[in-house]
Design a protein around this motif. Structure first.
Motif, mmCIF file in Angstrom:
data_model
loop_
_atom_site.group_PDB
_atom_site.id
_atom_site.type_symbol
_atom_site.label_atom_id
_atom_site.label_comp_id
_atom_site.label_asym_id
_atom_site.label_seq_id
_atom_site.Cartn_x
_atom_site.Cartn_y
_atom_site.Cartn_z
ATOM 1 N N MET A 1 -6.578 -54.059 66.086
ATOM 2 C CA MET A 1 -6.006 -55.524 66.312
ATOM 3 C C MET A 1 -4.931 -55.303 67.526
ATOM 4 O O MET A 1 -4.692 -54.225 67.805
ATOM 5 N N GLY A 2 -4.723 -56.323 67.959
ATOM 6 C CA GLY A 2 -3.774 -56.465 69.428
ATOM 7 C C GLY A 2 -3.309 -57.843 69.866
ATOM 8 O O GLY A 2 -3.293 -58.831 69.022
ATOM 9 N N TRP A 3 -2.534 -57.536 70.724
ATOM 10 C CA TRP A 3 -1.906 -58.728 71.544
ATOM 11 C C TRP A 3 -2.386 -58.795 73.164
ATOM 12 O O TRP A 3 -2.236 -57.630 73.839
ATOM 13 N N TYR A 4 -2.702 -59.890 73.557
ATOM 14 C CA TYR A 4 -2.747 -60.215 74.854
ATOM 15 C C TYR A 4 -2.007 -61.212 75.461
ATOM 16 O O TYR A 4 -1.594 -62.014 74.449
ATOM 17 N N ARG A 5 -1.759 -61.366 76.766
ATOM 18 C CA ARG A 5 -1.146 -62.629 77.225
ATOM 19 C C ARG A 5 -1.837 -63.022 78.669
ATOM 20 O O ARG A 5 -2.380 -62.329 79.154
ATOM 21 N N GLN A 6 -1.515 -64.119 78.876
ATOM 22 C CA GLN A 6 -1.919 -65.006 80.016
ATOM 23 C C GLN A 6 -1.062 -65.774 80.486
ATOM 24 O O GLN A 6 -0.458 -66.728 79.927
ATOM 25 N N ALA A 7 -0.729 -65.371 81.829
ATOM 26 C CA ALA A 7 0.335 -66.295 82.692
ATOM 27 C C ALA A 7 -0.267 -67.205 83.372
ATOM 28 O O ALA A 7 -1.498 -67.011 83.796
ATOM 29 N N PRO A 8 0.435 -68.162 83.710
ATOM 30 C CA PRO A 8 -0.312 -69.292 84.512
ATOM 31 C C PRO A 8 -0.654 -68.460 86.164
ATOM 32 O O PRO A 8 -0.315 -67.899 86.501
ATOM 33 N N GLY A 9 -2.108 -68.928 86.329
ATOM 34 C CA GLY A 9 -2.723 -68.432 87.626
ATOM 35 C C GLY A 9 -3.313 -67.039 87.435
ATOM 36 O O GLY A 9 -3.588 -66.219 88.282
ATOM 37 N N LYS A 10 -3.107 -66.287 86.262
ATOM 38 C CA LYS A 10 -3.240 -65.008 86.107
ATOM 39 C C LYS A 10 -4.285 -64.611 85.076
ATOM 40 O O LYS A 10 -4.722 -65.598 84.285
ATOM 41 N N GLN A 11 -4.969 -63.457 85.071
ATOM 42 C CA GLN A 11 -6.053 -63.235 83.904
ATOM 43 C C GLN A 11 -5.280 -62.602 82.805
ATOM 44 O O GLN A 11 -4.259 -62.255 82.707
ATOM 45 N N ARG A 12 -5.963 -62.844 81.623
ATOM 46 C CA ARG A 12 -5.720 -62.449 80.294
ATOM 47 C C ARG A 12 -5.509 -60.851 80.446
ATOM 48 O O ARG A 12 -6.420 -60.033 80.876
ATOM 49 N N GLU A 13 -4.439 -60.351 80.126
ATOM 50 C CA GLU A 13 -4.230 -58.856 80.036
ATOM 51 C C GLU A 13 -3.669 -58.495 78.715
ATOM 52 O O GLU A 13 -3.162 -59.158 77.980
ATOM 53 N N LEU A 14 -4.086 -56.900 78.361
ATOM 54 C CA LEU A 14 -3.740 -56.392 77.118
ATOM 55 C C LEU A 14 -2.269 -56.109 77.022
ATOM 56 O O LEU A 14 -1.573 -55.654 78.294
ATOM 57 N N VAL A 15 -1.571 -56.546 76.124
ATOM 58 C CA VAL A 15 -0.211 -56.138 75.849
ATOM 59 C C VAL A 15 -0.001 -54.827 75.158
ATOM 60 O O VAL A 15 0.842 -53.753 75.428
ATOM 61 N N ALA A 16 -0.739 -54.809 73.857
ATOM 62 C CA ALA A 16 -0.654 -53.811 72.977
ATOM 63 C C ALA A 16 -1.766 -54.036 72.135
ATOM 64 O O ALA A 16 -2.189 -54.961 71.798
ATOM 65 N N ARG A 17 -2.002 -52.645 71.375
ATOM 66 C CA ARG A 17 -3.458 -52.832 70.541
ATOM 67 C C ARG A 17 -2.717 -51.678 69.598
ATOM 68 O O ARG A 17 -1.986 -50.693 69.634
ATOM 69 N N ILE A 18 -3.479 -51.621 68.401
ATOM 70 C CA ILE A 18 -3.057 -50.834 67.112
ATOM 71 C C ILE A 18 -4.297 -50.563 66.565
ATOM 72 O O ILE A 18 -5.341 -51.511 65.932
ATOM 73 N N THR A 19 -4.687 -49.494 66.030
ATOM 74 C CA THR A 19 -5.810 -49.095 65.403
ATOM 75 C C THR A 19 -5.561 -49.370 63.842
ATOM 76 O O THR A 19 -4.710 -49.673 63.508
ATOM 77 N N LEU A 20 -6.831 -49.224 63.084
ATOM 78 C CA LEU A 20 -6.854 -49.245 61.778
ATOM 79 C C LEU A 20 -5.646 -48.378 61.091
ATOM 80 O O LEU A 20 -4.921 -48.465 60.120
ATOM 81 N N ASN A 21 -5.804 -47.009 61.521
ATOM 82 C CA ASN A 21 -4.838 -45.896 61.215
ATOM 83 C C ASN A 21 -3.352 -46.021 61.947
ATOM 84 O O ASN A 21 -2.660 -45.169 61.397
ATOM 85 N N GLY A 22 -3.134 -46.984 62.666
ATOM 86 C CA GLY A 22 -1.634 -47.248 63.179
ATOM 87 C C GLY A 22 -1.478 -46.326 64.449
ATOM 88 O O GLY A 22 -0.573 -46.495 64.961
ATOM 89 N N VAL A 23 -2.573 -45.965 65.207
ATOM 90 C CA VAL A 23 -2.407 -45.523 66.478
ATOM 91 C C VAL A 23 -2.110 -46.658 67.543
ATOM 92 O O VAL A 23 -3.044 -47.616 67.669
#
Length: 120
Positions: free
Chosen positions: A34-56
């Protein structure tokens, strides 16, 4: 039908904090990263953070030390604690889940997005 509902965005002053939440609902699916991404105006969506099933976890360099991702597998939820927010963190934040609904192909699922605005 699987649905991701994200929430918790808002307007905050520089240096402030917000906590985003995302809950996954639906019947009969297996969930992985699971994770979070973000997209600012005029920019591409980017990864913010991700976490695996085991918490990595892994983070974008721009948020390391300020943001913390966590998940609750019992509630099928993922969270993003955001501290020391900066104006450049302003964006729409999207929850993401890698999951496989029963009888369907594994793939990426997205929340509807929640606006985070950092401004004085």
């Amino acid at each position: 039908q699987v649905q991701l509902v994200d929430s918790g965005g808002g307007l905050v002053q520089p240096g402030g904090s917000l906590r985003l939440s995302c809950v996954v609902s639906g019947r009969s699916f297996n969930i992985y990263d699971m994770g979070w991404y973000r997209q600012a105006p005029g920019k591409q969506r980017e990864l913010v953070a991700r976490i695996t099933l085991n918490g990595v976890t892994n983070y974008a360099d721009s948020v390391k030390g300020r943001f913390t991702i966590s998940r609750d597998n019992a509630k099928i939820a993922v969270y993003l604690q955001m501290n020391s927010l900066r104006p450049e963190d302003t964006a729409v934040y999207y929850c993401n889940a890698d999951l496989r609904p029963q009888g369907r192909v594994r793939g990426d699922y997205w929340g509807q997005g929640t606006q985070v605005t950092v401004s004085s």
